[in-house]
Design a protein around this motif. Structure first.
Motif, short mmCIF file in Angstrom:
data_model
loop_
_atom_site.label_atom_id
_atom_site.label_comp_id
_atom_site.label_asym_id
_atom_site.label_seq_id
_atom_site.Cartn_x
_atom_site.Cartn_y
_atom_site.Cartn_z
N LEU A 76 -32.82 2.05 -3.38
CA LEU A 76 -33.33 2.80 -2.23
C LEU A 76 -32.36 3.91 -1.84
CD1 LEU A 76 -35.62 3.03 -0.18
CD2 LEU A 76 -34.41 1.35 1.25
N LEU A 77 -31.07 3.62 -1.88
CA LEU A 77 -30.08 4.67 -1.61
C LEU A 77 -30.23 5.82 -2.60
CD1 LEU A 77 -26.88 2.53 -0.90
CD2 LEU A 77 -28.15 3.94 0.76
N MET A 78 -30.36 5.49 -3.87
CA MET A 78 -30.49 6.52 -4.90
C MET A 78 -31.79 7.32 -4.73
SD MET A 78 -28.67 4.82 -8.27
CE MET A 78 -29.75 3.43 -8.40
N GLN A 79 -32.85 6.66 -4.29
CA GLN A 79 -34.11 7.36 -4.04
C GLN A 79 -33.97 8.37 -2.90
OE1 GLN A 79 -36.92 4.21 -3.32
NE2 GLN A 79 -36.91 3.54 -5.45
N HIS A 80 -33.00 8.15 -2.04
CA HIS A 80 -32.74 9.07 -0.92
C HIS A 80 -31.55 9.99 -1.23
CE1 HIS A 80 -35.45 6.34 1.25
NE2 HIS A 80 -35.70 7.41 1.99
N ASN A 81 -31.30 10.22 -2.50
CA ASN A 81 -30.28 11.17 -2.96
C ASN A 81 -28.86 10.83 -2.53
OD1 ASN A 81 -32.18 12.80 -4.36
ND2 ASN A 81 -32.83 13.60 -2.38
N ILE A 82 -28.58 9.55 -2.44
CA ILE A 82 -27.21 9.10 -2.21
C ILE A 82 -26.70 8.59 -3.56
CG2 ILE A 82 -25.72 7.44 -1.04
CD1 ILE A 82 -27.67 7.65 1.37
N HIS A 83 -25.70 9.26 -4.09
CA HIS A 83 -25.14 8.90 -5.40
C HIS A 83 -24.38 7.59 -5.28
CE1 HIS A 83 -26.18 12.92 -6.74
NE2 HIS A 83 -25.67 13.36 -5.60
N LEU B 142 -29.18 4.96 5.95
CA LEU B 142 -30.49 5.60 6.09
C LEU B 142 -30.89 5.76 7.56
CD1 LEU B 142 -32.48 4.13 3.08
CD2 LEU B 142 -31.15 6.25 3.23
N MET B 143 -30.52 4.82 8.42
CA MET B 143 -30.79 4.97 9.85
C MET B 143 -30.01 6.15 10.42
SD MET B 143 -31.04 1.08 11.33
CE MET B 143 -31.51 1.55 12.99
N ALA B 144 -28.74 6.26 10.04
CA ALA B 144 -27.89 7.34 10.55
C ALA B 144 -28.40 8.71 10.10
CB ALA B 144 -26.45 7.13 10.09
N GLN B 145 -29.08 8.72 8.96
CA GLN B 145 -29.59 9.97 8.41
C GLN B 145 -31.07 10.18 8.73
OE1 GLN B 145 -28.47 10.14 4.22
NE2 GLN B 145 -26.35 9.58 4.71
N ASP B 146 -31.61 9.37 9.65
CA ASP B 146 -33.02 9.43 10.05
C ASP B 146 -33.98 9.33 8.86
OD1 ASP B 146 -32.37 9.68 12.79
OD2 ASP B 146 -32.03 11.84 12.51
N LYS B 147 -33.62 8.48 7.90
CA LYS B 147 -34.45 8.26 6.71
C LYS B 147 -34.96 6.82 6.62
CE LYS B 147 -31.85 11.67 4.01
NZ LYS B 147 -30.92 11.82 2.87
N TRP B 148 -34.63 6.00 7.61
CA TRP B 148 -35.03 4.60 7.58
C TRP B 148 -36.49 4.50 7.99
CZ3 TRP B 148 -33.44 0.47 5.31
CH2 TRP B 148 -33.86 -0.80 5.73
N GLU B 149 -37.32 3.93 7.13
CA GLU B 149 -38.76 3.91 7.34
C GLU B 149 -39.30 2.51 7.68
OE1 GLU B 149 -40.41 5.47 3.74
OE2 GLU B 149 -39.11 7.23 3.77
N TYR B 150 -38.44 1.54 7.90
CA TYR B 150 -38.91 0.16 8.03
C TYR B 150 -38.68 -0.40 9.41
CZ TYR B 150 -38.76 0.93 3.07
OH TYR B 150 -38.95 1.46 1.82
#
Length: 171
Positions: free
Chosen positions: A52-59, A163-171
């Motif tokens: 999931l991290l990688m899907q959000h462009n976090i290496h 993902l929460m800190a980056q406003d990308k958390w969808e759950y």
């Protein structure tokens, strides 16, 4: 999950994360069989969270002090291309990874033991994270401590934090 403003600011700028293995992605135990083979357990939820991290462009990278074919296999299964094993100085290994093309500007690291402290002090690292059962010296220097112990799905909490800190958390 509650994130204070200082932690959120650090986590918001992370686009790369480096995990230790033994004691972080595993419970730190190493099992040897009579034939000399070595066994490790990995948590399936860690794998899903790393993907999931990688899907959000976090290496994602791995730096570990031990050499293990199981780590190679797990990294391959998850699509992690940045793996450094048998490392003596983890900060030097991170510098090498960056020079080789690990393209992250804001880096988080996850470690649990004394040898991981060099990563915590690397100039490119913005966020130091550890597990609930880490060495006391590591706990003192961490910006974030998971509620889970190593090997119990710590990447789940780390993924949610980033993902929460980056406003990308969808759950």
């Amino acid at each position: 999950m509650h994130i204070n403003s200082q932690l959120k600011n650090r986590a918001a700028s992370i686009d790369g994360i480096v995990f230790d293995v033994d004691g972080v992605l595993t419970d730190g135990r190493i099992v040897y069989s009579d034939d000399g083979s070595e066994l490790k357990q990995f948590h399936v939820q860690d794998g899903a969270s790393i993907k999931l991290l990688m899907q959000h462009n976090i290496h994602v990278g791995i730096i570990t002090g031990r050499q293990s074919t199981m780590v190679e296999r797990r990294a391959r299964e998850l699509g992690i291309n940045w793996v450094k094993q048998g490392v003596g100085n983890k900060a030097e290994a991170l510098t090498t990874m960056l020079a080789e093309g690990f393209s992250a500007e804001g880096i988080a690291v996850v470690g649990d033991d004394l040898q991981d402290l060099t990563l915590f002090e690397h100039p490119r690292v913005l966020l130091n994270m550890t597990v609930a059962n880490a060495h006391p010296a590591v706990l003192e220097r961490a910006h974030f401590i998971t509620s889970r112990a190593g090997g119990e799905g710590v990447a789940v909490e780390i993924c949610q934090l980033l993902l929460m800190a980056q406003d990308k958390w969808e759950y």
